[in-house]
Design a protein around this motif. Sequence first.
Motif, mmCIF file in Angstrom:
data_model
loop_
_atom_site.group_PDB
_atom_site.id
_atom_site.type_symbol
_atom_site.label_atom_id
_atom_site.label_comp_id
_atom_site.label_asym_id
_atom_site.label_seq_id
_atom_site.Cartn_x
_atom_site.Cartn_y
_atom_site.Cartn_z
ATOM 1 N N ILE A 36 33.845 31.753 37.651
ATOM 2 C CA ILE A 36 33.683 31.553 39.096
ATOM 3 C C ILE A 36 34.836 32.232 39.840
ATOM 4 C CG2 ILE A 36 33.664 29.823 40.945
ATOM 5 C CD1 ILE A 36 32.114 27.996 39.107
ATOM 6 N N TRP A 81 34.080 37.182 42.989
ATOM 7 C CA TRP A 81 34.196 38.253 43.989
ATOM 8 C C TRP A 81 34.111 39.612 43.323
ATOM 9 C CZ3 TRP A 81 33.318 38.968 48.799
ATOM 10 C CH2 TRP A 81 33.482 37.921 49.708
ATOM 11 N N ASP A 82 34.811 39.722 42.191
ATOM 12 C CA ASP A 82 34.789 40.988 41.468
ATOM 13 C C ASP A 82 33.372 41.304 40.994
ATOM 14 O OD1 ASP A 82 37.411 40.805 41.938
ATOM 15 O OD2 ASP A 82 38.078 40.776 39.861
ATOM 16 N N ASN A 100 30.655 40.332 42.449
ATOM 17 C CA ASN A 100 29.916 40.736 43.646
ATOM 18 C C ASN A 100 30.126 42.212 43.952
ATOM 19 O OD1 ASN A 100 28.739 38.330 44.253
ATOM 20 N ND2 ASN A 100 30.172 37.749 45.855
ATOM 21 N N ASP A 106 24.785 36.194 45.854
ATOM 22 C CA ASP A 106 26.226 35.973 45.947
ATOM 23 C C ASP A 106 26.720 35.155 44.746
ATOM 24 O OD1 ASP A 106 28.824 35.385 46.532
ATOM 25 O OD2 ASP A 106 28.460 34.845 48.623
ATOM 26 N N ARG A 115 29.412 33.829 43.875
ATOM 27 C CA ARG A 115 30.213 32.624 44.103
ATOM 28 C C ARG A 115 29.344 31.378 44.054
ATOM 29 N NH1 ARG A 115 32.849 33.293 49.702
ATOM 30 N NH2 ARG A 115 30.848 34.289 50.076
#
Lengths: 261, 387
Positions: free
Chosen positions: B263, B267-268, B270, B329, B331
């Motif tokens: 988690i 971002w990476d 994404n 997304d 996340r």
Amino acid sequence: MKLNVKGLEFGYTSMPVLADVCLELAPSEMLGIVGPNGAGKSTLIRCINRILNPQSGRILLDENDIKNMDGIELAKKMGYIPQTASQIFPTTVFDAILMGRRPHIGWRSGEEDHEKVLDVLELLDIEDLAMRDIKELSGGQQQRVFIARALAQEPDVLLLDEPTSNLDIRHQLEVMEIITDLVAKDGISAIMAIHDLNLASKYTDRVLIMKEGKIFDAGSPSGVLTPENIRSVYGVEAEVIHRVDSNGGRPYIVPIRPLTE
Amino acid sequence: MRIYNRGEMNATEVGTKRAEITAQYKEFIGRKIIFILSCITAICIIAAISATLGSYPITVTEVYHIIVHSPFQNIDISHPITVTELYHTIVHNSFQDFINTNEEYVVWKLRLPRIVMGILAGIGLAVAGTAMQGILRNPLVSPTTIGIAAGAHLGAAIAFILGAGFTSGKLILMGNAFLFALIPAFVIFGLARFKRATPEMMILAGIAMTFIFSSVSSLLHYFSDPDMLKGLVVWKMGNLGNATWGDLFTVSLVLAVCIPLLIWKSWDLNTMGAGDEIAKSLGVNVKRTRIFVMMTASLLTAVVICFTGMITFVGLVAPHICRIIIGGDTRFLIPASGLFGAVFLLFSDTVARTIVAPVIIPVGIVTSCVGGPLFLYLIIRKRREYW
């Protein structure tokens, strides 16, 4: 921010792609890179952004070698705009632009980041697309999203890899206007690999013409985009027209025929 | 500063538009959170129902009573329980001290371990699948489809045959499973990197490796003695029934370490979804992230497979359905997909226990019956939606 590239060399295994490339970019300057397919335009852009690692040479941002910067630091200074989308999974425009905030944020995106995304959405006039999926958009709209994402990074230098090559003429002009406006007003500088010589002539401050991984000539559009240069670099006979009009005396290039050796 | 042609829009209109987008975005996030909460609710409901099903009749209220009161009413509040004591109670004692009645025995020893293993295995496999899809940029990837599950299973089977029993050498079992899971992981990696593999090519390579691993494990079956054979075969089909509280402790420990790491990398993931070049230009170390995430996801798969055998397709079904509902997304997708995986596996196991009761069929058969057709559908649909 001043960018300085010195003696850049790059090659895939044994094939040299770039040889001794040097260039300088002043703040608020728009530099166009032209040249035939395979001349090394995209490779040069990618080397400058460290997407590719050059074998030798230095890239300096205000005298700091980018080799010594970490990825996040560099991402705050340079934004990269690709030619086409290679998004695999569904993503909204808002989320795609929010990615541009990644160098600035931790795991959670804050209010400030959302504000920044709203700013660039407005700036590029794509608010209505905010919740759409990026894959549903037209090429021109996607290109705006990419520009918006790069702007959300708040960079000093924009690197564009043939941003107009998939667009119709109206969208080509729109994208170029957006970029020149940013360069003129925000003090951002830009390096753009571009195929269309007329767009290069109309919108760039300086043009760099490449051939086989080397810089063949560089200077103002009217100094570089000459029939002689076009003949030697592209092997194309072209007429260059200088007209006094709203274009500020920039040359129009009319290609005539490919030359047989 | 305005770029072009928006002269007709005044400041208030711009303000309303911003508020509108913000509201829409908040609602979008809200929808994802609601989905996650619904999954948790669904897990609770299915678990409660599942605990009552079986040849020994127990009602929901009885189950509730047994869970809430039985083990904890005897705990002396004045003497707070230490971590070691808790560990001892769960792993060595398996709540033995609290079991007095038949009902308690059925709930604590038979049904709850199975249910909790279903939840943990579902989470582990689904999260592994989601993460693998993200780094390989390929929605057909999952522990089953690229051969990682088969590799892990073979590794565990080899360790088992060589003497590391189910009861003693669990660590060796898991270690070997992880080692063998890394073989297909890095073959797929190499293909993606050096051969610029298309999504289909990765899957074909995965299928080829699954065949190889599975024929080697068949060979093990062929030469193993009859006592071991049944165990090995049932294990290969995927089964939640053998879980002990000690196993559950180990699996939850691995999940608790791996999932937050994935988690944290979301971002990476994404940015990598937008392409390697974009990810690099946003400051992501693409190569390192890819190896890290692949190893973590392989570890998750290997540990789950060690305790449950080959449960297939959970890691393919969960991310797909979640992506359709809440978008890409990562996340939100990782937790959502994990919880949905738990719902899916728990539900499948409940079906497996009841469909031809009193016979309990291996849950892997049920998940394959759902996952197989979905996989086929994804292949037939081809590059329409997102690949």
